[in-house]
Design a protein around this motif. Structure first.
Motif, PDB file in Angstrom:
ATOM      1  N   LEU A   1      42.815  17.809  55.535  1.00  0.00           N
ATOM      2  CA  LEU A   1      43.956  17.535  54.658  1.00  0.00           C
ATOM      3  C   LEU A   1      45.124  16.937  55.442  1.00  0.00           C
ATOM      4  O   LEU A   1      45.802  16.018  54.976  1.00  0.00           O
ATOM      5  CB  LEU A   1      44.390  18.814  53.948  1.00  0.00           C
ATOM      6  CG  LEU A   1      43.504  19.287  52.800  1.00  0.00           C
ATOM      7  CD1 LEU A   1      43.975  20.635  52.282  1.00  0.00           C
ATOM      8  CD2 LEU A   1      43.503  18.268  51.665  1.00  0.00           C
ATOM      9  N   PHE A   2      45.359  17.473  56.632  1.00  0.00           N
ATOM     10  CA  PHE A   2      46.463  16.972  57.458  1.00  0.00           C
ATOM     11  C   PHE A   2      46.253  15.501  57.814  1.00  0.00           C
ATOM     12  O   PHE A   2      47.157  14.673  57.671  1.00  0.00           O
ATOM     13  CB  PHE A   2      46.585  17.822  58.722  1.00  0.00           C
ATOM     14  CG  PHE A   2      47.573  17.278  59.725  1.00  0.00           C
ATOM     15  CD1 PHE A   2      48.933  17.346  59.485  1.00  0.00           C
ATOM     16  CD2 PHE A   2      47.132  16.686  60.903  1.00  0.00           C
ATOM     17  CE1 PHE A   2      49.846  16.836  60.413  1.00  0.00           C
ATOM     18  CE2 PHE A   2      48.031  16.185  61.828  1.00  0.00           C
ATOM     19  CZ  PHE A   2      49.395  16.263  61.573  1.00  0.00           C
ATOM     20  N   PHE A   3      45.055  15.170  58.271  1.00  0.00           N
ATOM     21  CA  PHE A   3      44.793  13.784  58.652  1.00  0.00           C
ATOM     22  C   PHE A   3      44.763  12.860  57.431  1.00  0.00           C
ATOM     23  O   PHE A   3      45.019  11.654  57.557  1.00  0.00           O
ATOM     24  CB  PHE A   3      43.479  13.681  59.429  1.00  0.00           C
ATOM     25  CG  PHE A   3      43.615  14.051  60.881  1.00  0.00           C
ATOM     26  CD1 PHE A   3      44.556  13.435  61.676  1.00  0.00           C
ATOM     27  CD2 PHE A   3      42.805  15.017  61.452  1.00  0.00           C
ATOM     28  CE1 PHE A   3      44.693  13.768  63.020  1.00  0.00           C
ATOM     29  CE2 PHE A   3      42.927  15.372  62.790  1.00  0.00           C
ATOM     30  CZ  PHE A   3      43.880  14.737  63.570  1.00  0.00           C
ATOM     31  N   GLY A   4      44.426  13.409  56.260  1.00  0.00           N
ATOM     32  CA  GLY A   4      44.500  12.608  55.048  1.00  0.00           C
ATOM     33  C   GLY A   4      45.913  12.126  54.784  1.00  0.00           C
ATOM     34  O   GLY A   4      46.135  10.963  54.404  1.00  0.00           O
ATOM     35  N   ARG A   5      46.909  12.999  55.000  1.00  0.00           N
ATOM     36  CA  ARG A   5      48.302  12.599  54.827  1.00  0.00           C
ATOM     37  C   ARG A   5      48.748  11.657  55.956  1.00  0.00           C
ATOM     38  O   ARG A   5      49.507  10.717  55.721  1.00  0.00           O
ATOM     39  CB  ARG A   5      49.192  13.836  54.760  1.00  0.00           C
ATOM     40  CG  ARG A   5      50.699  13.554  54.636  1.00  0.00           C
ATOM     41  CD  ARG A   5      51.029  12.628  53.462  1.00  0.00           C
ATOM     42  NE  ARG A   5      50.505  13.066  52.197  1.00  0.00           N
ATOM     43  CZ  ARG A   5      51.133  13.919  51.368  1.00  0.00           C
ATOM     44  NH1 ARG A   5      52.314  14.418  51.726  1.00  0.00           N
ATOM     45  NH2 ARG A   5      50.593  14.243  50.238  1.00  0.00           N
ATOM     46  N   VAL A   6      48.275  11.908  57.168  1.00  0.00           N
ATOM     47  CA  VAL A   6      48.602  11.007  58.287  1.00  0.00           C
ATOM     48  C   VAL A   6      48.095   9.592  57.992  1.00  0.00           C
ATOM     49  O   VAL A   6      48.776   8.590  58.282  1.00  0.00           O
ATOM     50  CB  VAL A   6      47.993  11.533  59.606  1.00  0.00           C
ATOM     51  CG1 VAL A   6      48.127  10.501  60.713  1.00  0.00           C
ATOM     52  CG2 VAL A   6      48.673  12.833  60.018  1.00  0.00           C
TER      53      VAL A   6
ATOM     54  N   ALA B   1      51.054  21.216  55.649  1.00  0.00           N
ATOM     55  CA  ALA B   1      50.060  20.894  56.670  1.00  0.00           C
ATOM     56  C   ALA B   1      49.820  22.075  57.609  1.00  0.00           C
ATOM     57  O   ALA B   1      48.682  22.400  57.952  1.00  0.00           O
ATOM     58  CB  ALA B   1      50.508  19.670  57.468  1.00  0.00           C
ATOM     59  N   ILE B   2      50.906  22.743  58.003  1.00  0.00           N
ATOM     60  CA  ILE B   2      50.785  23.878  58.926  1.00  0.00           C
ATOM     61  C   ILE B   2      50.064  25.045  58.266  1.00  0.00           C
ATOM     62  O   ILE B   2      49.143  25.642  58.843  1.00  0.00           O
ATOM     63  CB  ILE B   2      52.172  24.319  59.426  1.00  0.00           C
ATOM     64  CG1 ILE B   2      52.768  23.235  60.335  1.00  0.00           C
ATOM     65  CG2 ILE B   2      52.084  25.642  60.192  1.00  0.00           C
ATOM     66  CD1 ILE B   2      54.195  23.521  60.772  1.00  0.00           C
ATOM     67  N   THR B   3      50.450  25.375  57.037  1.00  0.00           N
ATOM     68  CA  THR B   3      49.864  26.550  56.376  1.00  0.00           C
ATOM     69  C   THR B   3      48.392  26.340  56.040  1.00  0.00           C
ATOM     70  O   THR B   3      47.571  27.232  56.247  1.00  0.00           O
ATOM     71  CB  THR B   3      50.644  26.900  55.097  1.00  0.00           C
ATOM     72  OG1 THR B   3      50.798  25.714  54.282  1.00  0.00           O
ATOM     73  CG2 THR B   3      52.015  27.465  55.430  1.00  0.00           C
ATOM     74  N   VAL B   4      48.012  25.161  55.539  1.00  0.00           N
ATOM     75  CA  VAL B   4      46.609  24.961  55.164  1.00  0.00           C
ATOM     76  C   VAL B   4      45.729  24.823  56.403  1.00  0.00           C
ATOM     77  O   VAL B   4      44.606  25.358  56.439  1.00  0.00           O
ATOM     78  CB  VAL B   4      46.450  23.730  54.241  1.00  0.00           C
ATOM     79  CG1 VAL B   4      46.669  22.418  54.985  1.00  0.00           C
ATOM     80  CG2 VAL B   4      45.079  23.733  53.586  1.00  0.00           C
TER      81      VAL B   4
END
Length: 313
Positions: free
Chosen positions: A83-88, A222-225
């Motif tokens: 998910l984090f890299f999806g937003r990046v 991003a941090i929590t998930v």
């Protein structure tokens, strides 16, 4: 205006809007092949080492109990950072992240194939997991933006889903064949020429893609998930290794659940959420997620356990 529209307007009939294209051009076929090859390779990586685990353990000095970390170190990063890299990818460019992830996958696969110690092999698997977390959402976004909404996009997404599913089973078979005929190291090396070929072809056929409105990074989400998924998977791993009464397992699982609940709360009030909460409430999405989770958990655990059982017992 098309000839059909001109005739319709001249005759006093309302103009007929042309539908979405249904014929795939040569360039779109090449884009589809490049993206599908990359996604299929990622799916294969999930299971390609399963059959080779006992051989890897004997060759590098892994104990039987620690063999699971060859798969778990990969899964932790692949699941935790997607998910984090999806937003990046949305922020800095999907093609850019897609290519960077493939480069990391090729380098980490080469390192894994040349590994001479358990530590080096696990570092390579962590890097492969991070590469998978970067390439998967970027590749899927490129697939949906490259093909217009309609039959062409439906066909592309259908092929992507079918190949991703087939990749998990193919990985187990291919890993066994490579280990038997050559060496377990070729389960890593096989990624290198494929990643290199995609890196050479992709820049000339795939256009850069970014959303029209630049989203925010959503750092709290991003941090929590990411931390929640990492804690949850790590807790399950510890429970499998030391039992469900293990303090480390219980604390990790509890922390993972709390962080994912906090993630839900954060996303509910975020102006630019990683995952819109309203989407998760849709019945089709909810049941699709449940079915996908059951299928993925069943297949991956079954392949992992059966390959070890058949070889060791």
């Amino acid at each position: 205006m098309s000839a059909v529209d001109e005739v319709s307007v001249a005759g006093g009939v309302r103009g007929v809007e042309p539908g979405p294209p249904t014929v795939m051009t040569g360039r779109l076929r090449l884009v589809l092949v490049v993206l599908l090859v990359a996604q299929f390779m990622l799916a294969v990586d999930f299971s390609i080492l399963n059959v080779a685990l006992p051989v890897i353990g004997k060759g590098l000095g892994f104990s039987l109990a620690n063999l699971q970390w060859i798969a778990t170190s990969f899964a932790l990063c692949a699941a935790g950072f997607t998910l984090f890299f999806g937003r990046v990818a949305d922020l800095f460019g999907r093609r850019r992240l897609f290519l960077a992830g493939l480069a990391l996958l090729g380098i980490s696969s080469l390192v894994g194939g040349l590994a001479t110690s358990p530590e080096l092999l696990l570092i390579a698997r962590v890097a492969q997991g991070l590469a998978t977390a970067a390439v998967t959402p970027a590749g899927l976004s490129l697939l949906t933006t490259a093909f217009p909404e309609g039959p062409l996009r439906d066909r592309a997404l259908g092929l992507n889903g079918a190949l991703m599913s087939a990749g998990f089973t193919t990985g187990a078979i291919l890993g066994g064949v490579l280990t038997d005929l050559l060496s377990w190291r070729w389960s890593f090396f096989i990624n290198v020429p494929v990643a290199l070929a995609v890196l050479i072809i992709a820049p000339s056929v795939i256009k850069e893609s970014k959303p029209e409105t630049r989203p925010k990074l959503d750092i709290p989400g991003a941090i929590t998930v990411t931390a929640g998924l990492l804690a949850l998977v790590f807790g399950m791993t510890q429970a499998g290794e030391h039992g469900w009464t293990s303090p480390t397992a219980l604390i990790s699982l509890a922390l993972g659940v709390l962080l994912l609940i906090l993630f839900y709360v954060v996303e509910k009030h975020s102006s630019s959420p990683l995952v819109p909460v309203s989407v998760l409430k849709r019945r089709t999405v909810a049941w699709g997620n449940i079915a996908g989770l059951i299928a993925f958990v069943t297949e991956t655990s079954l392949v992992f356990l059966m390959t070890l059982y058949l070889q060791e017992v």
